[in-house]
Every structure is written in C-alpha cells, then in structure tokens.
Design a protein around this motif. Structure first.
Motif, short mmCIF file in Angstrom:
data_model
loop_
_atom_site.label_atom_id
_atom_site.label_comp_id
_atom_site.label_asym_id
_atom_site.label_seq_id
_atom_site.Cartn_x
_atom_site.Cartn_y
_atom_site.Cartn_z
N HIS A 1 -5.17 0.89 2.26
CA HIS A 1 -5.30 2.20 1.64
C HIS A 1 -5.90 3.17 2.64
N TYR B 1 -3.50 0.64 -7.90
CA TYR B 1 -2.20 0.69 -7.22
C TYR B 1 -1.20 -0.21 -7.91
N GLY C 1 0.33 6.17 -6.17
CA GLY C 1 1.10 5.53 -5.10
C GLY C 1 2.57 5.84 -5.22
N THR D 1 -7.10 -1.52 -5.71
CA THR D 1 -5.97 -2.43 -5.77
C THR D 1 -5.39 -2.44 -7.18
N TYR E 1 -3.87 -5.48 0.69
CA TYR E 1 -3.64 -4.12 0.21
C TYR E 1 -4.32 -3.12 1.15
N GLY F 1 0.82 -1.19 0.00
CA GLY F 1 0.00 0.00 0.00
C GLY F 1 0.86 1.24 0.00
N PRO F 2 0.26 2.37 -0.38
CA PRO F 2 1.06 3.61 -0.43
C PRO F 2 1.55 4.02 0.96
#
Lengths: 463, 315
Positions: free
Chosen positions: B284, B309, B315, B306, B282, B100-101
C-alpha cells in the motif's frame, strides 16, 4: 474587371454564401431539446454546401473562359482582317496577327503600323473588353444563382454533410492524381524521346556497348568523334561510386543510429541528432569541391606514398564524400525505427539474461529491419542520382574499370554534359540523355520494387 | 451496510473459505459498479479508511526455507521514493502473490528482484537483497547472470519477432546451455511441453511467435523463460491482458511450475492470488502492509488496510 478582382469578389461572395447558409439552416431548424436541433448536419455544413454550390460552377467557368478567351478573340480579330491579309500564307498571317496583338497591348504605333492594322488592333481591344465584361457578369451571375438555389435546399432533413464530404473526397482524389499523372507524363516523355534515340543508335549497342563517346559533330564545320553510345561504362561507374558510398555510409550510419538510440543519453542525443541532420542539408556542390580539393589530392598523395598511382580524379574520392553525405539518411531513419521498437521487446530479452549488445543484435535490429532497409535504399537512390560530387571529384572519363583509384563517370554526370552547351534536339548526342534518364529511372524503379518486397516480406514475418 | 454484510460473511468463512473469498471479491465488484452513485459523504468516509497508518509489516514476512530475501528495501525514481523499507522473504518453491492498488509499488518491488530496474537510468535501489544467501546488488554480481537465474514474464505478452522455435531457443543459445542442434530441439520441445503449448504449436514451430493468440503468446513467453532454467520466475500481472480461459490455463501452469521453481507474481485479481498463491503480500503506497498465508490474508487479515482492500472498501 481583371481576373484578380473577380477572384477576390468571388471569395467574398462565397464567404457571404457560407454565412447565409449557416444562418438559414439554424433558422429553418426547430430546437428539439437542450440546444439540440433537428438538423441532419451541423449548421456549418450547410454553409459549406452553399459556398460549394456557388463556387464550383463559377470557378470552372472562370477557368475555362480565361483559358480560351485569348484564342477566340484572336481568331475573331483574324477573320475580320482585310482580304489581302487573309490571302497571305499561314506563317505570314500569324506574323501579322502577332503584330496586331502587340500593337493593341502596347498601345504604341510605329512605322510598320498601317491603317488596317491599327483598325484591327482597336477591334481586338474592344473584343477583349467585351469578353472580360461578359466573363465578370457570367461568373458573378453563376455564383449568385448557386447561392439562391443552394439556399432553397437548406432544410432540416437535407444531407448537407454527405454532399460536402463527397466533394471533399473528389478534391482529394484530384490532388492524388496530379502527382501520379505527373510521374506518368515524365515517364512517357522520356520514353518517347528515348525511342527517337534508339532509331539512330540500336538498342543493343546502347545497352551492351562498352565504349562511350557521345561527342559527335552537330554541324558540318565541326570536328567531332564518330560517336559511340555504349552505356556499360556509365552504369558500372554509377554502381562503383554508389557501392563505395554505401560501404561507407551503411556501417557508419547504422552504428551511429544504434549509439544514439540505445546508448547515448538525452543530452548527447538532443545535440548529435540535429547536427547529423545538418549533413543532409549541405548543398552537394559544397561536398563536390570538398571532394575535389581536399579528398582527391589526399588520396592521390597517400596512394603515391604506398606505391600506387591513383589518378587525380578518382571514384574513391567521389564515393567517400558521397558516403559521408548519405550517412544522415541511414542514421536518422534507422534511429527512428530503432527507437520505435517497443521497450517490452528489450525487457523480454533483458529478463532472460541477455546483455545489451545481444539484445540489440538479436532482437532490436531484426525488429527494426524493414525501416533500416528503407533508410539504406533511400540512401542508395540518393547515391545513384547524385551528380555534383561526381562531376567535380570523379571526372568525365567514361572508363570501364572496377579500380576505385581511376577516374570514372556516372549516368547523371553524362546527362548533364550532354545537355549543356550547344545542342540540337534531334541529334543522337542530345537524345542519348533521355535514354540514359530512362535507364536511371529503370534502375531506381527496380531498387524500389526490391525494397518494397524486402520490407513486405519482413513485415509479414515480424508484425 | 457493507460492514454488516462482511460480518455475516465472516461467519460463513469458517466453513467454506474459498467460496467466501470469491464472494468478497464479487462484493467488491458490485460495489465498484455502484460507485457512480455514491455521495460525497461516502468519499470522505472512504478517505478515512485509506488513511490508516502503516507501522512496519504485520503477519509473517519471514520464512525458514528462504530462496530470496529483501531487507530495508527502498526504491527511488529520481527524487520520488516509490518503495519504503520493505522486508520480506520468498520461500523455496512457493508462490508469493503481491496485491495492492495501482501505484502501490508491487511491480517496482518485483523488478528489484532481478535488477530490471537497472535498465531505468533514474531508478535507485537500496537495502540488502539476497538470492540463496548471495547479495544480488553486490559489485561481484552481474545483472545479466542474475537475470538468467531469476527469469521474468511480463504483463503484456512480448514474444520476439522471431519464429516460435527461435523464441524458445533464444535464451538457451545466449547462455550456451546446449551444444548440439538436437539438444536444442529437445530443450525447445521440453520447454514448450512444460508451458502447455507443445500440442498447439508442434507443427508450426517455424511460424512467427507474434502470430499466436494472446494466451498462446504468454505461454510462449513462459516457455522461453523456462528454457533458460531459472531458479525463480517473476510474473508481472501475467494474465491481465488475457481472457478467462487463457488465464485459467496459465494459473494451472503456475501451480505446476511451483514444484520446480520459486514464483513471485504481481496481480490485480484477488481471485487469482487466492487461487494460485501460498503466501500473499499486500502493498500500500509503497509500503508492505501485510504478508501471510494466502488463506489467512483473505479470511482473517491482521491489518485494517488489508481488510479494507480485500473487502473492496477502496482500490
């Protein structure tokens, strides 16, 4: 023009030179693109360069001239004196010359002032004035010459920055050497006076003698001891008191540091730390009477209550109070280094299931050890050099004892007593102070070397 | 243009999945290189893709063979909520990757699992978290004992300022795992062998651990964690400070270790998640968007976020 005015005018000239140099550099440069010039250095460097060119030679001349002109003028005056004064003995002649200078500077004639002296005084004054005028002219001429020559060098390809930085580097080297040279000077002066002392008292007697009684008669009609200069009681006294102080300060200081850095919340920390540091700011004389008037009687009463017989001035009283005094050195420095141990180190330990105390004991303290050792050694040198508390609380009796309930004395206290009151600077009594100073210096030097060694050893291991 | 490209790759994925994952990631990288030249129109477009609503977790967050589980997990830093209602299981002997970011809460969630967040005074964790069915946030559970069972490897290698030997022996000595010196020697050797570091350091066991290279230091930290014999190992971006060769070594190590331990890893590298993990989660903006088999997440993600990303739309 007096020296102050010369300096102020010179400063104005330098600022003027700076502005000129800066402006000239912009003028001679050509714009390449978007406000970029083809100058080697930024314009203000050219300004600094001009100011330095003008300032350094003129200031140097000003300094030298001011330093030497009075002696030159005096000798010129002396050589013009009538022959009957010239033929006087050296001491008498310098007396006459002093009279003349006083006469010239006060401007008031008295009964002593004869005609030749008045003439000489007038001559002295006129020479002084000529010197001052010449100095003003020469200094300003040099400054202006510096500006003019400097301006000729302002060209786009001239490396002004390198020149300025080279001069700044020399200035910094100069500043650094002042501190070092001062230390050397002090060491040498102490060393030579000590050598004087060792001419009258053998080195081995001083170093290994166990009896200290420096109160010799300095005049024929005085009553005094024969004098014995065994420094062992002083060194043991110093060590005893420092050891007591460190026994108190190291555990308390270290625990305080651990509490403040690891357990205390922000509010407690923000109050406790400055308060603790105030301890370090209390004058030692205040600690001294606290020790003498509160702690020492308390120790005596407690001691008597349990069947001991402490003397009213004891090493324990001085050591305890000194320990309290140096707590902030240990705690504050240790707190800083413990806080500086990276959080990642603690996380790693917690992440493996270590408790907080295990983490502190096995990871944080070893990582912070060099800093902690540094703090303790700083505290130790404070303890060794401390005088006031010992004078007031531990007394002046040079007893060779390891019993903390007896009165002892330290090196610094003896230096103070040797150098106060009537004295002459060639008696062993006075010179002994220098030998003691040398001993103290050697001890602290050894301590510093050890600490550096310890810190370096752990640095290699831990960083 | 990007959409067209991903469409064509989608067809190829059926035949060669792993390659296509790497392609997608490569796409992402080339795209981020080109990011400088984007116009403001694209930024608005990007924000729209960022703003998709998250309604619960899609995919398969729960498994049969559970090692650790979280239900209704919320985490707060002071007044700010960092994690919103995370429900997920970690299966026995699996590697769960969390991607994830930055700032999406994946590291925070990882630190929930061994109560490392307890060391941060303003941090508050709610919800039900279990290890082998035991509530790890109950009053009876001592965080110190929990952390011996759930070990942790950190982003930056953090060996203690001690010798290599003492680094590995540290936890075992604390927990009294060995009685004699020779047992301790054996344990240190075994742990270092399992962490793949033995051959490199066996002659220098009494040199400081901080003198090793970054990759060696990280393997030392893994050896140190293994020595306590935990059941679960949490890894917080364990290779982000390492070069590709050291990274490859550690990834191999993770796959080997999953035979004995359950591993949860937070990573910024999608290739890494694809290479080592069995399941991928994932995250977020503090929410758990999707959990699924790793292949499924990278080839056929269920949630639009997802997909955005992993294809590098943001991201």
């Amino acid at each position: 023009m007096p020296v102050n005015f010369i300096l102020i005018t010179l400063l104005a000239l330098l600022i003027f030179g700076f502005i000129l140099g800066r402006a000239r550099s912009i003028k001679v440069a050509t714009e390449v693109r978007n406000g970029r010039y083809n100058l080697h250095s930024r314009p203000y460097y050219y300004g600094y360069m001009i100011a330095l060119w003008a300032g350094i030679p003129s200031l140097l001349i000003l300094l030298l001239w001011t330093g030497f002109d009075s002696s030159i003028v005096t000798s010129l005056t002396a050589s013009d004196l009538p022959s009957e004064i010239q033929e006087l003995s050296k001491d008498e002649r310098s007396l006459v010359i002093n009279e003349i200078i006083n006469l010239a500077e006060s401007g008031k004639a008295d009964v002593n002032s004869s005609e030749p002296k008045l003439q000489a005084a007038a001559h002295y004054l006129s020479l002084k004035n000529i010197s001052l005028m010449a100095k003003t002219v020469v200094v300003f001429a040099l400054a202006i010459l510096g500006i003019i020559i400097g301006l000729r060098f302002v060209k786009p390809e001239f490396r002004a920055r390198n020149q300025v930085e080279k001069i700044v580097r020399w200035v910094m080297i100069g500043c650094a050497s002042i501190a070092i040279l001062t230390t050397f000077g002090i060491v040498l002066s102490v060393l030579f006076e000590s050598l004087q002392f060792f001419k009258s008292v053998p080195f081995t007697d001083f170093l290994f003698g166990t009896h200290w009684n420096p109160q010799t008669a300095i005049r024929e009609d005085q009553v005094g001891g024969s004098g014995s200069f065994g420094a062992i009681p002083l060194f043991t006294g110093t060590l005893l008191i420092s050891a007591i102080a460190l026994t108190i300060a190291v555990p308390i200081g270290l625990m305080t540091a651990i509490y403040l850095s690891e357990y205390a919340n922000q509010a407690v920390r923000s109050i406790a730390k400055p308060v603790l540091e105030i301890l370090a700011g209390i004058p030692t004389v205040v600690y001294g009477f606290f020790a003498a008037l509160t702690v020492a009687p308390f120790i005596r009463e407690t001691g008597e209550a349990i069947g001991l017989h402490p003397s009213s001035e004891s090493a324990l009283a001085a050591g305890v109070v000194m320990g309290v005094m140096i707590i902030p050195f240990v705690s504050s420095l240790s707190d800083d280094v413990i806080s500086a141990v990276p959080q990642a180190m603690r996380d790693g330990s917690y992440g493996m299931g270590a408790t907080k105390s295990e983490t502190i004991r096995q990871v944080v303290i070893p990582a912070a050890l060099p800093g902690i050792v540094g703090g303790v050694l700083l505290a130790a040198s404070r303890a060794i050099g401390e005088t006031m508390i010992v004078v007031m609380a531990a007394g002046l009796a040079a007893n060779l004892t390891a019993n903390p309930l007896e009165a002892v004395t330290t090196i610094t206290v003896q230096i103070v007593t040797l150098l106060t009151g009537d004295q002459e600077f060639d008696s062993p009594k006075t010179l002994a102070a220098f030998a003691l100073g040398l001993g103290l210096f050697t001890v602290t030097l050894i301590l510093n070397v050890i600490s550096l060694h310890v810190v370096r050893k752990y640095r290699e291991q831990y960083e | 243009m990007v959409t067209a490209m991903t469409d064509t790759t989608k067809e190829k994925q059926m035949t060669d999945q792993r390659d296509s994952i790497n392609d997608r990631v490569a796409n992402k990288e080339s795209e981020s290189n080109a990011a400088d030249n984007r116009s403001s129109m694209d930024d608005i477009h990007k924000n729209e893709e960022f703003d998709i609503e998250i309604n619960g977790t899609v995919g398969k967050p729960f498994v049969d063979n559970v090692k650790m589980s979280s239900r209704n997990c919320d985490v707060f830093y002071g007044d700010k909520q960092a994690i919103f209602d995370v429900n997920v299981d970690i299966g026995n002997h699996e590697i769960l990757a969390m991607i994830g970011p930055s700032g999406c809460g994946k590291s925070t969630y990882l630190r929930v699992l061994n109560r490392m967040n307890d060391t941060i005074p303003i941090c508050r964790v709610t919800g039900e978290h279990k290890l082998d069915g035991e509530d790890i946030y109950s009053k009876k559970m001592d965080p110190v004992l929990l952390r011996a069972r759930v070990g942790m490897v950190f982003q930056k290698p953090n060996p203690f300022p001690k010798s290599i030997y003492d680094n590995v022996a540290y936890g075992a000595k604390l927990h009294g795992l060995v009685r004699t010196r020779s047992d301790l020697d054996d344990l240190v050797e075994k742990s270092l062998i399992r962490a793949g570091l033995w051959k490199e350091v066996k002659d220098d066991l009494h040199k400081p651990g901080t003198g090793l290279s970054g990759g060696q230091q990280q393997r030392l930290c893994i050896a140190r964690t293994i020595a306590v014999d935990p059941e679960v190992i949490l890894m917080d971006e364990p290779t982000s400070a390492l070069d590709p060769i050291a990274t490859a070594l550690i990834e191999e190590l993770m796959i080997e270790l999953s035979g004995k331990y359950t591993i949860a890893i937070v990573t910024h590298s999608m290739q890494q998640a694809a290479r080592v993990s069995n399941r991928t989660a994932y995250f977020h903006l503090g929410k758990l968007v999707e959990v699924n088999e790793t292949d499924k997440v990278f080839t056929n993600p269920e949630h639009k976020l997802t997909e955005n990303y992993i294809t590098g739309r943001f991201g």
